[in-house]
Design a protein around this motif. Sequence first.
Motif, PDB file in Angstrom:
ATOM      1  N   THR A   1       0.851  -1.202   0.000  1.00 30.98           N
ATOM      2  CA  THR A   1       0.000   0.000   0.000  1.00 30.98           C
ATOM      3  C   THR A   1       0.878   1.241   0.000  1.00 30.98           C
ATOM      4  OG1 THR A   1      -1.428  -1.279   1.438  1.00 30.98           O
ATOM      5  CG2 THR A   1      -1.973   1.053   1.191  1.00 30.98           C
ATOM      6  N   TYR A   2       1.920   1.217   0.831  1.00 34.28           N
ATOM      7  CA  TYR A   2       2.819   2.379   0.908  1.00 34.28           C
ATOM      8  C   TYR A   2       3.466   2.643  -0.460  1.00 34.28           C
ATOM      9  CZ  TYR A   2       6.772   5.327   2.042  1.00 34.28           C
ATOM     10  OH  TYR A   2       7.677   6.354   2.031  1.00 34.28           O
TER      11      TYR A   2
ATOM     12  N   ARG B   1       1.126   4.122  -2.957  1.00 34.77           N
ATOM     13  CA  ARG B   1       0.822   5.530  -2.658  1.00 34.77           C
ATOM     14  C   ARG B   1       2.018   6.437  -2.965  1.00 34.77           C
ATOM     15  NH1 ARG B   1      -0.887   4.893   2.820  1.00 34.77           N
ATOM     16  NH2 ARG B   1       1.119   5.763   3.388  1.00 34.77           N
ATOM     17  N   THR B   2       3.226   5.916  -2.747  1.00 35.19           N
ATOM     18  CA  THR B   2       4.412   6.771  -2.801  1.00 35.19           C
ATOM     19  C   THR B   2       5.065   6.833  -4.186  1.00 35.19           C
ATOM     20  OG1 THR B   2       4.799   6.067  -0.536  1.00 35.19           O
ATOM     21  CG2 THR B   2       6.591   7.248  -1.593  1.00 35.19           C
TER      22      THR B   2
END
Length: 374
Positions: free
Chosen positions: A280-281, A284-285
Amino acid sequence: MTMPTNQAMWLPAKGARLQLAAAPMPIAGPGQIVVRAAAIAINPVDWIVQRMGGLGFPWLRYPMVLGWDVVGEVTAIGEDVTQIAVGDRVVGLAVGQDKAVNDSAEGGFQHYVRLRESMTAPIPPTLSWEQAAVLPLGIATAACALFQKQHLALAHPSAPPSPIGKTVLIWGASTSVGSNAVQLAVAAGYEVIATASPRNHAFVQQLGAEAVYDYRSPTVVRDLVEAMNGRELAGAVAIGAGSALPCVAVAGGCAGDKAVAMVSPPVSFDQAPLSKGRTTYLLRTMPRVVVGMLATILRARGRGVRTGFVNGVTLLHDEVGPMIFNEFLPAALTSGRLRPAPNPQIAGHGLSAIPDALDRQRRGVSNGKIVVTL
Ligand SMILES: NC(=O)c1ccc[n+]([C@@H]2O[C@H](COP(=O)([O-])OP(=O)(O)OC[C@H]3O[C@@H](n4cnc5c(N)ncnc54)[C@H](OP(=O)(O)O)[C@@H]3O)[C@@H](O)[C@H]2O)c1
């Protein structure tokens, strides 16, 4: 007599927790040495590689040993080693994660580490292990940015420095990379203007910068362009997340060499989770990283600024590595012309202190380098 044994702090798999376990005793091949490590230092890339699943290092084979900055006593030398002897105190860049090396015997986080003579310098008796441990990846990255032909291609350091009459911008000068970059540029005869937080301005000036500006100031780009009035730019080194865009703006507004050596990505990865939530990180990043890089490249094109992303281990493969570790550093450390910076902050003793030390580095340091003694 009992044979010495080796232990390493292993990274067992992508995104895993570190584990202390036995490791093979490294053997010194041609041009290589083995050191018994006395201290290691921590760099952002250590927790970035661990937490980002080897981002930027897709070739890594697991289990592997992280760690770049090593000081210690030489216990063995291989064929063709001419400048270093068994028993010497040395500082070296552990290059195990370089694509062409990719070998855990050359990872820094272990008691016995294999180093390259071309990436190693003797330490004078006046320098403690902890002081010397702050140097390797900081000075290597600074040297790549300043001296490699694909980056700023500056003249090499000379003693005494011959004034070149050009100015280098070091953005993020209180970092480990930046404090080495300021000193190397000055040693090569360049004038330096820099950015850092106000609490570190005196420190950066002591390293040799003529003027230091706050990188958080809303007027910093305009202030730097004004400061460059009447000067000729030799290029900029952009250190710190998001530093490339303002450096491109400054370089675009100055006379001289419009080149920016980018050391940091546009986004900091310090919030990356250790295992759960990493996908997920990343989802998103990574779009922010790509957009940031594209914005920088497009802005640079529009302003006639040359940019390139620095890889601080590539000096292993060109003339910059031996120039720094075999020619410049031994004399500069003995004479005090290069001051190991920033100051070491001891995070603990023994390999088992490394996980907490990584966390301390990730939470942020200001004008300090996290060191673990062994
Ligand atoms: N490309 C490569 O090969 C390579 C190699 C090594 C490091 N790096 C990257 O270079 C950067 C610095 O690494 P390091 O080990 O030198 O760091 P460091 O010593 O841990 O940096 C800490 C310093 O960063 C400064 N800082 C934080 N955010 C900043 C920003 N946005 N702009 C300017 N300065 C900022 C702070 O300065 P103040 O306290 O003065 O605010 C603090 O003193 C990191 O992004 C790291 O990932 C890249």
